[in-house]
Write a protein that holds these residues in place. Structure first.
Motif, PDB file in Angstrom:
ATOM      1  N   GLN A 113      -0.157 -10.004  -3.675  1.00 26.80           N
ATOM      2  CA  GLN A 113      -1.277  -9.308  -3.059  1.00 26.80           C
ATOM      3  C   GLN A 113      -0.900  -8.797  -1.678  1.00 26.80           C
ATOM      4  O   GLN A 113      -0.275  -9.501  -0.879  1.00 26.80           O
ATOM      5  CB  GLN A 113      -2.492 -10.234  -2.951  1.00 26.80           C
ATOM      6  CG  GLN A 113      -3.769  -9.514  -2.532  1.00 26.80           C
ATOM      7  CD  GLN A 113      -4.979 -10.433  -2.533  1.00 26.80           C
ATOM      8  OE1 GLN A 113      -4.855 -11.652  -2.574  1.00 26.80           O
ATOM      9  NE2 GLN A 113      -6.158  -9.856  -2.485  1.00 26.80           N
ATOM     10  N   SER A 114      -1.284  -7.574  -1.394  1.00 25.74           N
ATOM     11  CA  SER A 114      -1.197  -6.998  -0.057  1.00 25.74           C
ATOM     12  C   SER A 114      -2.629  -6.760   0.407  1.00 25.74           C
ATOM     13  O   SER A 114      -3.363  -5.976  -0.206  1.00 25.74           O
ATOM     14  CB  SER A 114      -0.410  -5.684  -0.087  1.00 25.74           C
ATOM     15  OG  SER A 114      -0.460  -5.049   1.176  1.00 25.74           O
TER      16      SER A 114
ATOM     17  N   VAL B 118       9.283  -7.233  -0.468  1.00 24.02           N
ATOM     18  CA  VAL B 118       7.931  -7.229  -1.025  1.00 24.02           C
ATOM     19  C   VAL B 118       7.476  -8.683  -1.075  1.00 24.02           C
ATOM     20  O   VAL B 118       8.295  -9.568  -1.374  1.00 24.02           O
ATOM     21  CB  VAL B 118       7.917  -6.597  -2.437  1.00 24.02           C
ATOM     22  CG1 VAL B 118       6.552  -6.752  -3.097  1.00 24.02           C
ATOM     23  CG2 VAL B 118       8.306  -5.122  -2.362  1.00 24.02           C
ATOM     24  N   PRO B 119       6.199  -8.992  -0.781  1.00 25.97           N
ATOM     25  CA  PRO B 119       5.780 -10.395  -0.702  1.00 25.97           C
ATOM     26  C   PRO B 119       5.682 -11.083  -2.070  1.00 25.97           C
ATOM     27  O   PRO B 119       4.594 -11.426  -2.557  1.00 25.97           O
ATOM     28  CB  PRO B 119       4.404 -10.304  -0.025  1.00 25.97           C
ATOM     29  CG  PRO B 119       3.890  -8.954  -0.385  1.00 25.97           C
ATOM     30  CD  PRO B 119       5.106  -8.064  -0.409  1.00 25.97           C
TER      31      PRO B 119
ATOM     32  N   HIS C 241      -2.764  -2.946   2.849  1.00 28.96           N
ATOM     33  CA  HIS C 241      -2.080  -1.696   2.562  1.00 28.96           C
ATOM     34  C   HIS C 241      -1.629  -1.654   1.111  1.00 28.96           C
ATOM     35  O   HIS C 241      -1.292  -2.694   0.522  1.00 28.96           O
ATOM     36  CB  HIS C 241      -0.866  -1.528   3.490  1.00 28.96           C
ATOM     37  CG  HIS C 241      -1.201  -1.651   4.941  1.00 28.96           C
ATOM     38  ND1 HIS C 241      -1.931  -0.695   5.609  1.00 28.96           N
ATOM     39  CD2 HIS C 241      -0.918  -2.624   5.845  1.00 28.96           C
ATOM     40  CE1 HIS C 241      -2.083  -1.073   6.874  1.00 28.96           C
ATOM     41  NE2 HIS C 241      -1.475  -2.242   7.038  1.00 28.96           N
TER      42      HIS C 241
ATOM     43  N   HIS D 253      -5.159  -4.436  -3.433  1.00 33.25           N
ATOM     44  CA  HIS D 253      -3.789  -3.984  -3.672  1.00 33.25           C
ATOM     45  C   HIS D 253      -3.033  -5.170  -4.259  1.00 33.25           C
ATOM     46  O   HIS D 253      -2.764  -6.146  -3.567  1.00 33.25           O
ATOM     47  CB  HIS D 253      -3.144  -3.507  -2.372  1.00 33.25           C
ATOM     48  CG  HIS D 253      -3.970  -2.509  -1.627  1.00 33.25           C
ATOM     49  ND1 HIS D 253      -4.230  -1.253  -2.126  1.00 33.25           N
ATOM     50  CD2 HIS D 253      -4.614  -2.582  -0.428  1.00 33.25           C
ATOM     51  CE1 HIS D 253      -4.982  -0.590  -1.257  1.00 33.25           C
ATOM     52  NE2 HIS D 253      -5.229  -1.375  -0.235  1.00 33.25           N
TER      53      HIS D 253
ATOM     54  N   ARG E  76       1.186  -3.237 -11.754  1.00 31.08           N
ATOM     55  CA  ARG E  76       0.543  -2.909 -10.478  1.00 31.08           C
ATOM     56  C   ARG E  76      -0.911  -2.527 -10.694  1.00 31.08           C
ATOM     57  O   ARG E  76      -1.246  -1.751 -11.589  1.00 31.08           O
ATOM     58  CB  ARG E  76       1.295  -1.748  -9.808  1.00 31.08           C
ATOM     59  CG  ARG E  76       0.801  -1.390  -8.421  1.00 31.08           C
ATOM     60  CD  ARG E  76       1.497  -0.136  -7.889  1.00 31.08           C
ATOM     61  NE  ARG E  76       1.045   0.179  -6.552  1.00 31.08           N
ATOM     62  CZ  ARG E  76      -0.110   0.799  -6.293  1.00 31.08           C
ATOM     63  NH1 ARG E  76      -0.915   1.181  -7.291  1.00 31.08           N
ATOM     64  NH2 ARG E  76      -0.465   1.057  -5.045  1.00 31.08           N
TER      65      ARG E  76
ATOM     66  N   GLN F  63      -4.785  -1.515  -8.589  1.00 33.55           N
ATOM     67  CA  GLN F  63      -5.408  -1.036  -7.350  1.00 33.55           C
ATOM     68  C   GLN F  63      -6.838  -0.645  -7.684  1.00 33.55           C
ATOM     69  O   GLN F  63      -7.087   0.106  -8.630  1.00 33.55           O
ATOM     70  CB  GLN F  63      -4.630   0.161  -6.791  1.00 33.55           C
ATOM     71  CG  GLN F  63      -5.013   0.576  -5.382  1.00 33.55           C
ATOM     72  CD  GLN F  63      -4.156   1.732  -4.873  1.00 33.55           C
ATOM     73  OE1 GLN F  63      -3.174   2.140  -5.511  1.00 33.55           O
ATOM     74  NE2 GLN F  63      -4.534   2.288  -3.728  1.00 33.55           N
TER      75      GLN F  63
ATOM     76  N   LEU G 156       0.488  -1.544  -2.194  1.00 37.37           N
ATOM     77  CA  LEU G 156       1.839  -1.908  -2.579  1.00 37.37           C
ATOM     78  C   LEU G 156       2.611  -0.663  -2.988  1.00 37.37           C
ATOM     79  O   LEU G 156       2.018   0.364  -3.336  1.00 37.37           O
ATOM     80  CB  LEU G 156       1.801  -2.896  -3.742  1.00 37.37           C
ATOM     81  CG  LEU G 156       1.286  -4.304  -3.436  1.00 37.37           C
ATOM     82  CD1 LEU G 156       0.987  -5.048  -4.738  1.00 37.37           C
ATOM     83  CD2 LEU G 156       2.285  -5.078  -2.584  1.00 37.37           C
TER      84      LEU G 156
END
Length: 377
Positions: free
Chosen positions: A49-50, A98-99, A53, A30, A10, A12, A55
């Motif tokens: 990817q978000s 989750v995408p 917002h 994100h 992850r 950010q 993740l």
């Protein structure tokens, strides 16, 4: 090559500039990477990817993946997963929690291509290793000086085609930005605009005519009206003169099929889902509609763009992600060049894994700044 394990990392961090269009804006990145590990140690990489917002935590991402996705992957050959046709029904027609969908396609195809020792673009049938790019600013919220600097940089890199965001409530502001673009890139450049559904069909015709009166010939207008207004898009194709209608960005594969059947696109906009892009690209070829490759993470869509017929354009939007991979795709003479290494050509940087890894959600005030792009100094 069978898939035996996975790893999720992850990330950010702050963007080097605000990006956005007439409808949205984003300041932070994100992101998570999905790595599928083969039985011989090869790794397939995908990007989650978000846009707006954060993740979930890394542990939660891994839990969701293990519960919702992993049972269908474990010990399966990557090539079989890449080619498998799913026909979900009833409650199985739903998005993952989750995408992961796009990242999963990227990672599976990357691992499959590595298992047969081929660059992905060749595995998909490509016979060329580069595609002409157009420089896209995602620039709606930039002040004029940053807008100018970005497109001056694009011109210096050999780009001859440029896309800007329009759709401001005051049309004069859109025309002002077109004037600035001409100042930055000179006369004779190919100019595209993207309204992100800000207009109605009649507004679109009126606005294009106003732009022409101001001296701006528009090569294509992207998503000028609502995505499902197929009749309106077809009308625009008939009334927009030489300006082409580039549509389909916001539609899934089924929606793109309906758009093609309705005659609502001069150009069909696709993105980074490898399997879906290839399927809809083949269908577009049946309709004689050229495909354009829109934004895909780190231009991973170059592999599909190089493989599909009649893809003359790929979007490059100056997002500061290059530090996340060992070697991004090269840009020369306004073209983006694919890798000749097996796989899709992107490998996660271990420096990035060390420096930008955030397993837990970080408050906005605690985010670190990513490396800045050259156009911002």
């Amino acid at each position: 090559m069978r898939i035996v394990d996975f790893r999720i990392t992850r990330f950010q961090f702050r963007r080097d500039r605000v990006i956005g269009d007439s409808q949205v804006r984003a300041d932070d990145v994100h992101l998570a990477t999905l790595e599928l590990i083969g039985e011989q140690g090869a790794v397939g990489l995908g990007f989650v990817q978000s846009l707006f917002h954060p993740l979930a935590s890394e542990a939660e991402l891994a839990r969701v993946f293990r519960e919702e996705v992993w049972p269908g992957l474990e010990n399966e050959p990557a090539g079989a997963i890449a080619h498998r046709v799913h026909r979900p029904r009833g409650g199985n027609i739903r998005r993952l929690s989750v995408p992961f969908e796009e990242a999963l396609q990227q990672a599976v195809w990357d691992l499959f291509a590595k298992s047969v020792g081929m660059p992905l673009w060749q595995l998909l049938g490509g016979r060329r290793d580069h595609v002409r790019g157009y420089a896209s600013g995602l620039d709606f919220h930039l002040p004029d000086d940053a807008f100018l600097a970005l497109f001056e940089t694009a011109r210096s890199q050999g780009f001859t085609a440029f896309k800007i965001k329009v759709g401001h409530a005051d049309l004069d502001r859109d025309i002002h930005r077109l004037d600035l673009l001409r100042k930055a890139v000179g006369l004779g450049a190919i100019v595209m605009i993207d309204a992100n559904e800000a207009w109605s069909p009649k507004q679109t015709i009126a606005n294009l005519e106003a732009m022409r009166r101001a001296g701006h010939d528009i090569f294509w207008v992207e998503d000028p009206i609502l995505r499902h207004d197929f009749e309106g898009l077809k009308l625009l194709r008939q009334c927009a003169g030489t300006t082409m209608i580039n549509s389909g960005e916001y539609l899934d594969a089924s929606g793109k099929r309906q758009l093609l059947e309705a005659g609502g696109a001069d150009l069909l906009n696709v993105h980074g889902h490898v399997t879906d892009v290839m399927r809809i690209g083949w269908l577009a070829a049946e309709f004689g509609v050229p495909v354009t490759m829109g934004n895909s993470f780190l231009e991973i869509g170059l592999n599909m763009a190089a493989a599909l017929p009649e893809v003359n354009w790929i979007e490059y939007s100056y997002q500061n992600f290059d530090h996340l991979v060992e070697t991004p795709f090269a840009i020369r003479d306004g073209h983006i060049w694919a890798s000749h290494a097996p796989g899709h050509g992107l490998v996660l940087s271990e420096d990035a894994r060390r420096d930008w890894h955030h397993p837990e959600i970080v408050d906005k005030g605690g985010l670190g700044d990513a490396p800045r792009q050259i156009y911002l100094g």
